[in-house]
Design an enzyme around this catalytic site. Sequence first.
Site, PDB file in Angstrom:
ATOM      1  N   GLU A 299       0.907  -0.997  -0.266  1.00 23.49           N
ATOM      2  CA  GLU A 299      -0.136  -0.159  -0.045  1.00 23.49           C
ATOM      3  C   GLU A 299       0.855   1.693  -0.242  1.00 23.49           C
ATOM      4  O   GLU A 299       0.432   2.439  -1.007  1.00 23.49           O
ATOM      5  CB  GLU A 299      -0.859  -0.160   1.181  1.00 23.49           C
ATOM      6  CG  GLU A 299      -2.153  -0.829   1.150  1.00 23.49           C
ATOM      7  CD  GLU A 299      -3.275  -0.829   0.163  1.00 23.49           C
ATOM      8  OE1 GLU A 299      -2.777   0.392  -0.615  1.00 23.49           O
ATOM      9  OE2 GLU A 299      -3.837  -1.330  -0.901  1.00 23.49           O
TER      10      GLU A 299
ATOM     11  N   ASP B 250      -9.042   6.472  -2.758  1.00 19.74           N
ATOM     12  CA  ASP B 250      -8.855   7.310  -3.085  1.00 19.74           C
ATOM     13  C   ASP B 250      -9.063   8.043  -4.439  1.00 19.74           C
ATOM     14  O   ASP B 250     -10.078   7.873  -4.605  1.00 19.74           O
ATOM     15  CB  ASP B 250      -7.409   6.406  -3.742  1.00 19.74           C
ATOM     16  CG  ASP B 250      -7.117   4.842  -4.815  1.00 19.74           C
ATOM     17  OD1 ASP B 250      -8.615   5.166  -4.829  1.00 19.74           O
ATOM     18  OD2 ASP B 250      -6.839   4.093  -5.187  1.00 19.74           O
TER      19      ASP B 250
ATOM     20  N   TYR C 169      -6.181   6.155   4.303  1.00 21.66           N
ATOM     21  CA  TYR C 169      -5.935   5.381   3.077  1.00 21.66           C
ATOM     22  C   TYR C 169      -5.664   4.403   3.620  1.00 21.66           C
ATOM     23  O   TYR C 169      -5.880   3.120   3.505  1.00 21.66           O
ATOM     24  CB  TYR C 169      -5.355   6.238   1.737  1.00 21.66           C
ATOM     25  CG  TYR C 169      -5.142   5.211   1.594  1.00 21.66           C
ATOM     26  CD1 TYR C 169      -6.081   4.758   0.390  1.00 21.66           C
ATOM     27  CD2 TYR C 169      -4.319   4.286   1.293  1.00 21.66           C
ATOM     28  CE1 TYR C 169      -6.485   3.623  -0.849  1.00 21.66           C
ATOM     29  CE2 TYR C 169      -4.036   3.512   0.016  1.00 21.66           C
ATOM     30  CZ  TYR C 169      -5.402   3.467  -1.011  1.00 21.66           C
ATOM     31  OH  TYR C 169      -4.443   1.915  -1.218  1.00 21.66           O
TER      32      TYR C 169
END
Length: 347
Positions: free
Chosen positions: A56, A156, A138
């Site tokens: 990520e 996002d 996020y």
Amino acid sequence: MKMKSLQSRSERIASSPWNEKKLRSLRTALAGWYKITKRDLPWRHTTDPYAITVSELMLQQTQVVTVIPYYERWLRVFPTWHVLAKAEEKTVMKAWEGLGYYRRARNLQALAKVIVEDGGAMPRSEERLRELPGIGPYTAAAVGSIAFGLPLAVLDGNVMRVLTRLLALREDIARPQTRIKLQAIADQFLSRADPSTHNQAIMELGATVCLPRKPRCLICPMKKDCMGRDQAEEFPVKTRTGIVKRVETVAILRRGKRFYCEQVPAGKPWHGLWRFPDFDSTRMEEDQIITQIRYGITKYSVTMKTVSARWKLRACQTGCYLTAGEMAALAFAAPHRKLINLLGNLP
Ligand code: SF4
């Protein structure tokens, strides 16, 4: 506290126009499409929170195809939080070299140190995840949902594009109020039964079908209910921040087969990386320029001019002369690495 107040604000905002029945059918269509068409990506074969966090952080601001070899190499060199926590900073920076946004690499190692100090396991609640260094909303939602199944909706750029098109929402996504509204819509849309698949599916839809230009609406699982489909490229609405042009000049100083380089000190962009030294451009004639490299960083479009210099170094200089082999072993800022690759062809 900050997160709670954001959540309560988001709860007060009217969300999507979909009723629960419609939401269920949209979720089912999205998850069904994802299960059949998803790309085979290395981080989709694991539920290890460490590996998912690495992926990520690497994927932020970076394309999937660029990330894959970095992700695979990173996990070979630093297979666990413990190995990463104990690694030397220069090894970490070298493994990240070329991915850009180096703060992510430092954050990842700072995160590893905190997790190891706390017993070696990532916390399993949104609140505790958000307290960790480098973990914003996020990343907490992505890692929390994919690794632990927490019902947290990601938001996002891909998700914002999909949602604004689905709802034909013409509100400026650069405004915090619009982001809060979109988060509320994403929360409402999220599948509580399988938040991991849902989050990955909506991001995959944005990355492979609901493209910024020429979206592939004909093969989209949401096409029947998409309100913005006919003007898809008009969404999302975003006020543009202007690109600022900048010129900088660096010097090549040779001593035999060695080149003078400096390590960027703390507090400056590229901190910890190596680079060629700045050159005072007021002392430069245009015909001294031996090459130019262009690169972009945040809002800047930079032209990096290079001159061959012969000046004596001040006593306080912090760099040193390096051979090609030594330069290969250190982590250089990307435009300076490009310059190294050109050195053999320069006059
Ligand atoms: Fe995007 Fe087109 Fe699908 Fe709408 S129908 S979500 S615009 S790809």
